[in-house]
Design an enzyme around this catalytic site. Sequence first.
Site, mmCIF file in Angstrom:
data_model
loop_
_atom_site.group_PDB
_atom_site.id
_atom_site.type_symbol
_atom_site.label_atom_id
_atom_site.label_comp_id
_atom_site.label_asym_id
_atom_site.label_seq_id
_atom_site.Cartn_x
_atom_site.Cartn_y
_atom_site.Cartn_z
ATOM 1 N N GLU B 60 47.646 72.396 -10.171
ATOM 2 C CA GLU B 60 48.719 72.977 -9.357
ATOM 3 C C GLU B 60 48.473 72.817 -7.858
ATOM 4 O O GLU B 60 49.416 72.648 -7.090
ATOM 5 C CB GLU B 60 48.918 74.456 -9.705
ATOM 6 C CG GLU B 60 49.743 74.695 -10.957
ATOM 7 C CD GLU B 60 48.946 74.556 -12.242
ATOM 8 O OE1 GLU B 60 47.707 74.484 -12.155
ATOM 9 O OE2 GLU B 60 49.559 74.523 -13.323
ATOM 10 N N HIS B 129 52.378 84.793 -18.682
ATOM 11 C CA HIS B 129 53.442 83.788 -18.742
ATOM 12 C C HIS B 129 54.818 84.438 -18.696
ATOM 13 O O HIS B 129 55.787 83.867 -19.184
ATOM 14 C CB HIS B 129 53.322 82.946 -20.021
ATOM 15 C CG HIS B 129 52.171 81.992 -20.015
ATOM 16 N ND1 HIS B 129 50.875 82.407 -20.156
ATOM 17 C CD2 HIS B 129 52.115 80.648 -19.865
ATOM 18 C CE1 HIS B 129 50.073 81.355 -20.111
ATOM 19 N NE2 HIS B 129 50.786 80.287 -19.933
#
Lengths: 358, 324
Positions: B60, B129
């Site tokens: 990321e 999540h």
Amino acid sequence: MTSTRARDEGLYDYAHREPRLPAPENRGNDRLDIPIDTRLEMYEAQQLLRQFEKRAYDLFMQNLVKGTSHLSLGQEAIAAGFARAQREGDYTFATYRGHAHTLARGADPGAVLAELLGRENGILKGKGGSMHLTSVEHGMMGSYAIIGAHLTIANGAAWSAQMRGSGQVAVCFFGDGTTNIGAFHEALNMAAIWALPVVFVCENNLWMEYTPIDLITAVPNPAADRAGAYGLERIIVDGNDADAVYETAVRVIDRARRGDGPSLVEAHTYREQGHSRADPAKYRPPAEVEAWKARDPIPMYHERLLRLGVPEGDLSTIQQDVARRVDDATEFAKGGAHPGEEHLMSDVWADGGSAWRN
Amino acid sequence: MAQLTYRNAVAHGIAQEMRRDPNLVMLGEDIAGAGGVFKTTVGLLDEFGPDRVRDTPISEQAILGAAMGAAMTGVPVIAEIMFSDFIAVCFDLLANEIAKSRYMTAGQVSLPIVVRTANGGGSRFGAQHSQSVENWVMMIPGLKVVAPSTPLDVVGLMAASVRDPDPVVFLEHKSLMADKQDVPDGEIVDDLGVARVVREGSDCTIAALALMVPRALEAANRLEDQGISAEVIDVRSLVPLDTQTILGSVTKTSRLFTVEENPRLCGWGAEIASIVTDEVFWDLDGPVVRITTPHIPLPAAEALEDMAIPSVDLIAETITKRMG
């Protein structure tokens, strides 16, 4: 082990460790095929970086430079060698220890010094300061103060150059401490898989901040010994020799420009002062400091130029010209106004303002 | 006119902008070959090719760094962070680098970046999540933040975000992906910083975002049966924030409820409550009330997650009680 016991056993007594001496690998020499004019330019650049950093230090002692600054004293050959090997339009990314790289790409010393003094005529109008020097018009795309991030950003500039087919190369400088953060590894992997035109340059000055890099790194050469993990060549260069740096820089930059992908260079050097202004660096073994001072890049280069037949007077003239430029820069910086309120709320957004609501 | 799902609207909006601007590129994990784990980028690789639609490693920081470096050298970028929870992995790039570089360089650097990310709960994915992280990014000076609630808004706000010269965090709600709406043919471009009154009312104002908008609307319909006329505002854009639409509505209704999916502390509704009490306090007939997810990590079990995230029942009951 308690910290007291650790101290008793000398574990943190870095000043009494064996000194780490300059690596013998890939040193420069008089015979390298580098034109004398190129060498004189690198001499002048090193003089500028040295005299500028000393002036920055003096101004700090006079309480004119506030905050912190991280000087490149002793590390000038790396900035000078790489900048000379770069072309106009190539990109440079540096860390918070970025004065030298900014000047080496051609930014005005007066505007840089004014930035250190927090003045309106500073290169960032006083909004960035010592750790964020940037001069986009010179290809100097920023100095980044959070370890690791800018390696990934340099990738992006290289990716952009690759997509545009511009032939530009990004050169990204960082310290030895950076090799232990995740972003370093993410960046190297991405650069390798995309064959990006980027050169990563580790300025290994042997000290993370206050801790010897070899004590906290799994391999002796923190960057070079990891190059193989990304399919890259292991490259170590004497970072205190501008000729050696230049020769390596030309080779890896050409490689990137040809489309043959990234390189990782580890330049061995030494920070002649502490990590930052607040650091007297008493933790270093005296013999280590002495050994590296004996390899100060500027006197060494001076001697080489004399051996190659450059008259002492020519070198003195360069030194004096640089001294005048640094004096002029100082006057320019001191003469700048403190930035006004209009700068406080500007430049958050592309429209020039900072509004977040209507 | 074509009916689009929210998930299809994402690719539709991106494709519209990639056709318009041949320099626009995108990158992210599994976005090209796989079409995205939420199937929001299906078809883009086929139309625009692997040079403009790039799969990346699970990196990321490298994704956002590449986006920043490309953007600052003239290539606009759409970067995907697969789940908004993963912003925590690359927060340095977002909060310290992308958000601040224009200011720190006195305007030398321009960063046309859209960071798209799947946000929000309801999928039983558990605490790592499912988060609503709009308040993480809203608090950073230098980032714009939008969160569409309908397919049409996805297309229009995507276009507005891509065309905006500043970095925009674009929050796509996971639990809205299957929602459908008719979307007109032709180019659709919306504006950042414009809230929308999605239901007019006179007794109270409900400000909601993303998944909370349809829930607030349903709650408002129930309240109508009880004789409470609720005006519902889809905030849509947290930065820039359309305070005028909210202030105007509150001036009319004299009550404000915010419905926020983010955990309680420092949610966007707290900022709106502060602005409203500061600026139209004397127009209020009662306290500003925030309806939020409790200040807990989100649980995985269906029963627990449904208790945590504001439901139509909770919204309607809270408003009934506090209006009483």
